[in-house]
Scaffold this active site. Structure first.
Site, mmCIF file in Angstrom:
data_model
loop_
_atom_site.group_PDB
_atom_site.id
_atom_site.type_symbol
_atom_site.label_atom_id
_atom_site.label_comp_id
_atom_site.label_asym_id
_atom_site.label_seq_id
_atom_site.Cartn_x
_atom_site.Cartn_y
_atom_site.Cartn_z
ATOM 1 N N TYR A 88 -5.827 68.561 93.772
ATOM 2 C CA TYR A 88 -4.546 68.844 93.129
ATOM 3 C C TYR A 88 -4.665 70.055 92.215
ATOM 4 C CZ TYR A 88 -0.079 67.924 90.828
ATOM 5 O OH TYR A 88 1.202 68.027 90.352
ATOM 6 N N LYS B 211 -2.621 73.651 92.619
ATOM 7 C CA LYS B 211 -1.727 74.172 91.584
ATOM 8 C C LYS B 211 -2.236 75.493 90.999
ATOM 9 C CE LYS B 211 1.342 71.019 92.073
ATOM 10 N NZ LYS B 211 2.626 71.360 92.732
#
Length: 254
Positions: free
Chosen positions: A159, A163
Site C-alpha cells: 500500500y 501511494k
C-alpha cells in the site's frame, strides 16, 4: 438551479468520481454536487451507485452513473467517450490488503498494483486527454493518495509503495499538464472509518496503534476529505498544482 450547502463554486462544472459507490467516494460525490457540480459516479456496483445518485437527486442536484471496472482501460475509455463534458476527475478507486511484508502473496501484490497504480494512471490519462479539449477552461485532477504515500508502516508495504507511486505520478502530471491549464494534486488522508477500513479497526490493538500515532487524537471524518476535494477542484485553488494536501491530524509531521 440554486446550489445548497457548498462553500466552493463548482457551478457549471462536471465531475467524475471513481470508486463512488460507498464510503469516501460517495461522500465526495455528494459534496461536489452540493457545491454545484454535475456529478458522474462510477464503480463496479450499479446497486451501490443507485443509492448515491438517488440521494444527490433528492437534494435537487444533477447526477448520473457509470458501471465500470477501472482496471479495464478499454471499457473505461469507451464509457468516457459518452461523457460530453469533463472538468473534474476524482481518481478515488483503490484497495488495501494489510499483510506482513514477508507474507504478501503475488495475488495481493498484483491486485493492489492494478487498482492503486495502473488504473490510477490509465484513468487519469484518458481524462486528461478529454480535458485538453476544454482549452483555456482546463480542468482539475485529484488523485487519492494517503498519509502512507509520505511515510512507511508495518503491514502496509505494498500500500505504501502504491501511494508513493501516486505522489510521484501526480507531480509529473502537474508539470506536463500545466500548459493545458489542468491542475493535478493529491489528497493524503489519515485513517477514516469506512467500509474498507472497518474490519481493520475490529482487530485487537489496531485502533490503539492508530491513536498512539495520531496527534489529533481522533479519526478523520469522511466529510473533511470531501471538503478538501471540493477546494482543490474549485476556482479558489486555481494556482494549486503538483502538491499533496495532507489531512492527517499530524501523523506525517512526526
Amino acid at each position: 438551479m440554486e446550489r445548497r450547502g457548498g462553500a466552493f463554486s463548482l457551478d457549471g462544472l462536471t465531475a467524475l468520481v471513481t470508486g463512488a459507490g460507498r464510503g469516501i467516494g460517495a461522500e465526495i460525490a455528494i459534496a461536489l454536487s452540493r457545491n454545484g457540480a454535475n456529478v458522474i459516479v462510477l464503480s463496479r456496483s450499479g446497486v451501490e451507485l443507485d443509492g448515491v445518485v438517488e440521494q444527490i437527486r433528492e437534494e435537487g442536484n444533477v447526477a448520473s452513473r457509470i458501471v465500470c471496472d477501472v482496471t479495464d482501460p478499454e471499457a473505461f475509455s469507451a464509457d468516457l467517450e459518452q461523457v460530453p463534458q469533463l472538468d473534474i476527475l476524482v481518481n478515488n478507486a483503490g484497495t488495501n490488503f494489510p499483510e506482513a511484508f514477508v507474507d504478501v502473496t503475488l495475488d495481493q501484490l498484483d491486485a493492489m498494483l492494478a487498482l492503486n497504480v495502473r488504473s490510477m494512471f490509465t484513468v487519469a490519462q484518458a481524462c486528461a486527454r478529454k480535458m485538453i479539449g476544454n482549452g483555456e477552461k482546463g480542468g482539475a485532477i485529484i488523485n487519492m493518495s494517503s498519509q502512507m504515500g509520505h511515510v512507511g508502516a508495518a503491514r502496509r508495504s505494498v500500500y505504501c509503495m502504491t501511494k508513493h507511486a501516486v505522489e510521484g505520478l501526480t507531480k509529473a502530471m502537474a508539470l506536463e499538464l500545466a500548459s493545458h491549464r489542468i491542475r493535478v494534486n493529491t489528497i493524503a488522508p489519515t485513517f477514516v472509518e469506512t467500509p474498507m477500513t472497518k474490519s481493520f479497526f475490529e482487530k485487537d490493538g489496531f485502533r490503539d496503534w492508530v491513536m498512539d500515532r495520531l496527534p489529533a487524537g481522533r479519526l478523520l471524518p469522511a466529510s473533511d476529505v470531501a471538503a478538501a476535494i471540493c477546494y482543490l477542484a474549485s476556482r479558489e485553488a486555481s494556482m494549486v498544482t503538483g502538491t499533496s494536501l495532507r489531512i492527517d491530524g499530524g501523523w506525517t509531521a512526526q
